[in-house]
Design a protein around this motif. Sequence first.
Motif, short mmCIF file in Angstrom:
data_model
loop_
_atom_site.label_atom_id
_atom_site.label_comp_id
_atom_site.label_asym_id
_atom_site.label_seq_id
_atom_site.Cartn_x
_atom_site.Cartn_y
_atom_site.Cartn_z
N ALA A 162 0.75 -1.47 0.19
CA ALA A 162 0.34 0.13 0.12
C ALA A 162 0.91 1.28 -0.21
CB ALA A 162 -0.95 0.00 0.97
N GLY A 163 0.38 2.64 -0.58
CA GLY A 163 1.31 3.56 -0.28
C GLY A 163 1.83 3.87 -1.94
N THR A 164 2.50 4.90 -2.10
CA THR A 164 3.28 4.96 -3.44
C THR A 164 4.37 4.76 -3.54
OG1 THR A 164 3.27 7.31 -2.00
CG2 THR A 164 2.57 7.95 -3.43
N ASP A 165 4.67 4.61 -2.21
CA ASP A 165 6.38 3.90 -1.75
C ASP A 165 5.95 2.71 -1.42
OD1 ASP A 165 9.27 3.31 -1.63
OD2 ASP A 165 9.34 4.17 0.31
N PRO A 166 5.41 1.29 -1.78
CA PRO A 166 4.51 0.43 -1.62
C PRO A 166 5.38 0.10 -0.30
CG PRO A 166 5.26 0.04 -3.94
CD PRO A 166 5.63 1.36 -3.71
N ALA A 167 4.43 -0.36 0.97
CA ALA A 167 5.20 -1.19 2.34
C ALA A 167 3.73 -1.69 2.20
CB ALA A 167 4.65 -0.01 3.43
N PRO A 168 4.76 -3.15 2.87
CA PRO A 168 3.86 -4.31 3.14
C PRO A 168 2.75 -4.12 4.17
CG PRO A 168 6.51 -4.74 3.75
CD PRO A 168 5.61 -3.26 2.93
N VAL A 169 1.29 -4.62 4.21
CA VAL A 169 0.58 -4.77 5.29
C VAL A 169 0.31 -6.05 5.07
CG1 VAL A 169 -1.33 -3.81 5.84
CG2 VAL A 169 0.37 -2.36 4.49
N PRO A 170 0.52 -6.64 6.40
CA PRO A 170 -0.62 -8.40 6.27
C PRO A 170 -1.93 -8.00 6.59
CG PRO A 170 0.40 -6.74 9.06
CD PRO A 170 0.76 -5.78 7.45
N GLY A 171 -1.75 -9.58 6.05
CA GLY A 171 -3.48 -9.54 6.20
C GLY A 171 -4.14 -9.48 7.54
N TYR A 172 -5.20 -9.23 7.60
CA TYR A 172 -6.39 -8.86 8.53
C TYR A 172 -7.63 -9.08 8.28
CZ TYR A 172 -6.92 -3.75 7.17
OH TYR A 172 -7.24 -3.35 6.20
N THR A 173 -8.33 -8.93 9.76
CA THR A 173 -9.55 -8.94 9.59
C THR A 173 -10.74 -7.92 9.92
OG1 THR A 173 -9.88 -11.67 10.08
CG2 THR A 173 -11.49 -10.80 10.39
N THR A 174 -11.61 -7.58 10.09
CA THR A 174 -12.27 -6.40 10.04
C THR A 174 -13.15 -7.23 10.14
OG1 THR A 174 -12.40 -3.72 10.18
CG2 THR A 174 -12.44 -5.35 7.79
N VAL A 175 -14.72 -5.78 11.49
CA VAL A 175 -16.13 -6.13 11.06
C VAL A 175 -16.38 -4.84 10.69
CG1 VAL A 175 -17.78 -7.23 12.51
CG2 VAL A 175 -15.45 -8.05 12.97
N PHE A 176 -17.59 -4.99 10.01
CA PHE A 176 -18.41 -3.18 9.84
C PHE A 176 -19.58 -4.10 10.04
CE2 PHE A 176 -16.28 -4.90 6.06
CZ PHE A 176 -17.38 -4.22 5.19
N PRO A 177 -20.46 -3.16 10.19
CA PRO A 177 -22.07 -2.95 10.38
C PRO A 177 -22.23 -3.40 8.27
CG PRO A 177 -21.85 -0.71 11.30
CD PRO A 177 -20.25 -1.54 11.20
N PHE A 178 -23.54 -3.61 7.76
CA PHE A 178 -24.28 -3.77 6.72
C PHE A 178 -24.51 -2.67 6.47
CE2 PHE A 178 -27.36 -4.79 3.18
CZ PHE A 178 -26.81 -5.25 3.25
N TYR A 179 -25.31 -1.91 7.54
CA TYR A 179 -25.96 -0.56 6.52
C TYR A 179 -25.06 0.46 7.46
CZ TYR A 179 -30.01 -2.90 5.11
OH TYR A 179 -30.71 -3.60 4.63
#
Length: 147
Positions: free
Chosen positions: A115-132
């Motif tokens: 991610a980013g303009t100077d690509p930096a590694p982002v590890p995998g992760y899980t997130t939760v968000f509401p449908f609406y």
Amino acid sequence: MFLHTLTDRRLQACAWLTIALLASGCSTSKDEMLPHGDATMMDVWDQGTTGSAGSASSRLLLDARQTLRRPLDPQQTAMRNDNAAFTRTAQNEIYSQFKRLPNPDLVMYVYPHLAGTDPAPVPGYTTVFPFYQRVQYAMPGERTEDY
């Protein structure tokens, strides 16, 4: 010239006198302004709420109030609790008329990426968000339970 010098001296004398008077006003000590006493905070509180600390009239008033108090019998308490479901309050009016619609949580897994303009590694992760995005309410009388 003489009159001008006399006026300057009077002004200087008035200025020094004013400064001396103002400075003497600040010369009061803390103990003089806020004297220490033998009264505790509870005594000060009682004096402020009942009028005078430990007076006979305040004691009589407290005794009179105590005799007027009567405990609720269990039958009255049970009857009061039975009627609570039928009592209109702001909270039960809102919740009984406008039911909240279900807003399920979505679980999303984000794979490892750069991610980013100077690509930096982002590890995998899980997130939760509401449908609406916002909480949705049903109109009065609209069916909210499953069919």
